[in-house]
Design a protein around this motif. Structure first.
Motif, short mmCIF file in Angstrom:
data_model
loop_
_atom_site.label_atom_id
_atom_site.label_comp_id
_atom_site.label_asym_id
_atom_site.label_seq_id
_atom_site.Cartn_x
_atom_site.Cartn_y
_atom_site.Cartn_z
N SER A 264 -2.30 12.56 -0.27
CA SER A 264 -2.44 12.88 1.16
C SER A 264 -3.85 12.59 1.66
O SER A 264 -4.19 12.92 2.80
CB SER A 264 -2.10 14.36 1.40
N ILE A 265 -4.67 11.98 0.81
CA ILE A 265 -6.03 11.62 1.21
C ILE A 265 -5.98 10.39 2.10
O ILE A 265 -5.32 9.40 1.78
CB ILE A 265 -6.90 11.34 -0.03
N GLY A 266 -6.67 10.46 3.24
CA GLY A 266 -6.61 9.34 4.18
C GLY A 266 -5.21 9.23 4.75
O GLY A 266 -4.62 10.21 5.18
N ARG A 267 -4.66 8.05 4.72
CA ARG A 267 -3.28 7.86 5.17
C ARG A 267 -2.32 8.23 4.03
O ARG A 267 -2.44 7.68 2.93
CB ARG A 267 -3.05 6.42 5.61
N PRO A 268 -1.39 9.13 4.28
CA PRO A 268 -0.51 9.60 3.20
C PRO A 268 0.31 8.47 2.59
O PRO A 268 0.67 7.50 3.26
CB PRO A 268 0.40 10.62 3.90
N LYS A 269 0.60 8.63 1.29
CA LYS A 269 1.40 7.66 0.55
C LYS A 269 2.76 8.28 0.19
O LYS A 269 2.91 9.49 0.10
CB LYS A 269 0.68 7.25 -0.74
N VAL B 5 3.01 -1.11 -4.66
CA VAL B 5 2.51 0.26 -4.83
C VAL B 5 1.29 0.27 -5.75
O VAL B 5 1.33 -0.30 -6.84
CB VAL B 5 3.61 1.15 -5.44
N HIS B 6 0.19 0.93 -5.32
CA HIS B 6 -0.91 1.21 -6.25
C HIS B 6 -0.68 2.62 -6.79
O HIS B 6 -0.78 3.62 -6.10
CB HIS B 6 -2.29 1.01 -5.64
N THR B 7 -0.36 2.67 -8.07
CA THR B 7 0.32 3.83 -8.64
C THR B 7 -0.54 5.08 -8.79
O THR B 7 -0.01 6.19 -8.81
CB THR B 7 0.92 3.47 -10.01
N ASP C 241 0.78 -1.24 0.00
CA ASP C 241 0.00 0.00 0.00
C ASP C 241 0.81 1.29 0.00
O ASP C 241 0.21 2.38 0.05
CB ASP C 241 -1.00 0.03 1.16
N ASN C 242 2.15 1.22 -0.04
CA ASN C 242 2.94 2.43 -0.24
C ASN C 242 2.72 3.51 0.82
O ASN C 242 2.81 4.71 0.55
CB ASN C 242 2.64 3.03 -1.64
N TYR C 243 2.47 3.12 2.05
CA TYR C 243 2.21 4.11 3.09
C TYR C 243 3.46 4.91 3.44
O TYR C 243 4.57 4.38 3.52
CB TYR C 243 1.71 3.41 4.36
N LEU C 244 3.25 6.20 3.68
CA LEU C 244 4.34 7.07 4.10
C LEU C 244 4.91 6.63 5.44
O LEU C 244 6.10 6.86 5.72
CB LEU C 244 3.85 8.52 4.17
N GLY C 245 4.10 5.98 6.27
CA GLY C 245 4.58 5.47 7.54
C GLY C 245 5.75 4.52 7.39
O GLY C 245 6.61 4.44 8.28
N PHE C 246 5.80 3.81 6.28
CA PHE C 246 6.94 2.93 6.01
C PHE C 246 8.23 3.73 5.95
O PHE C 246 9.25 3.33 6.53
CB PHE C 246 6.73 2.17 4.69
N TYR C 247 8.18 4.84 5.23
CA TYR C 247 9.39 5.64 5.00
C TYR C 247 9.95 6.19 6.30
O TYR C 247 11.17 6.16 6.53
CB TYR C 247 9.07 6.78 4.03
N GLY C 248 9.08 6.69 7.16
CA GLY C 248 9.55 7.33 8.38
C GLY C 248 9.81 6.38 9.53
O GLY C 248 10.63 6.68 10.41
N ARG C 249 9.15 5.20 9.52
CA ARG C 249 9.20 4.35 10.72
C ARG C 249 9.82 2.97 10.47
O ARG C 249 10.55 2.48 11.32
CB ARG C 249 7.78 4.19 11.29
N ALA C 250 9.54 2.36 9.34
CA ALA C 250 10.12 1.04 9.07
C ALA C 250 11.48 1.15 8.40
O ALA C 250 12.41 0.38 8.72
CB ALA C 250 9.18 0.22 8.19
#
Length: 246
Positions: free
Chosen positions: A123-128, A115-117, A91-100
């Motif tokens: 930035s809608i819902g959970r940021p990607k 990634v769903h391209t 799901d390409n979540y931005l949380g991956f970049y900052g935390r994982a």
């Protein structure tokens, strides 16, 4: 007739070897959240939980492999390290970049990000994550950037053929245009698929596709139906492959 068509479509493409004696688990994670607060979902993971799970796997002798290594093993019998395990993210979540990602970099653990391209940078819902961030990951090499279709349909099986083909091919083309190289791998959104969906993945030019069936990857029915365990079942995944851990 349908079975014959499937065989013809997949002719010449490598399949999972029948002589593999290994049992290799694949895990899939989703968003990384700072803590398990009121907004957390069952499939979320916190950095603390992630570290604890990685520690448990490492203490039981895990060797982390990339999905490219897994592909070579499944199709060519390429040797894997003992107690191999692959990790993927959806799901390409931005949380991956900052935390994982900082944890993975520190431990040098390879993973895949599906990634769903159509929603890259949203930035809608959970940021990607953005295309720039995905390009950074791709250049670094620790993260294999792969496809999860264009729009992440809830169930690919319900799509008409034209829409299904566009979900597959459109995502692959977008990733390749931004990354500058062939994208080989796909994960079906929500793990939902059937034989028609698998044929569409093959027709779009992918080499391997992942489900969310609960079995070691080596026991999967097809290279386009490679099984993964949701990360909350990491101990079951390990037990199915290597026996109960300590």
């Amino acid at each position: 007739m349908l079975a014959t068509f499937a065989v013809l479509l997949l002719a010449g493409q490598p399949e999972i070897r029948h002589d593999l004696r290994t049992r290799t688990p694949v895990l899939t994670y989703h968003d990384m959240v700072p803590d398990r607060g009121p907004g957390a979902l069952w499939f979320d993971c916190t950095p603390q939980e992630f570290e604890q799970q990685l520690d448990w796997l490492a203490a039981n002798g895990a060797h982390f492999i990339s999905i490219a290594q897994l592909y070579d093993h499944l199709t060519r019998g390429a040797k894997l390290p003992s107690k191999a395990i692959a990790i993927t993210f959806a799901d390409n979540y931005l949380g991956f970049y900052g935390r994982a990602l900082p944890i993975l970099r520190r431990r040098q653990i390879p993973v895949a990000m599906f990634v769903h391209t159509d929603f890259v940078g949203s930035s809608i819902g959970r940021p990607k994550m953005s295309w720039g961030q995905l390009q950074e990951l791709d250049r670094e090499g620790l993260v294999t950037v792969a496809s999860q279709t264009r729009t992440h349909p809830a169930d690919l099986r319900t799509l008409k053929q034209k829409a299904l083909n566009e979900e597959m091919a459109g995502s692959k083309h977008a990733l390749e245009a931004h990354l500058g190289h062939t994208v080989r791998f796909l994960a079906y959104p929500n793990g939902k698929f059937d034989s028609r969906v698998a044929r569409a993945a093959a027709s779009a030019g992918y080499e391997m596709a992942f489900t969310e069936q609960l079995m070691p990857a080596d026991r999967s029915p097809s290279i386009f139906k490679v099984a993964r365990y949701v990360h909350t079942k990491y101990r079951r995944a390990w037990s199915d492959a290597y026996g109960r851990g300590r």
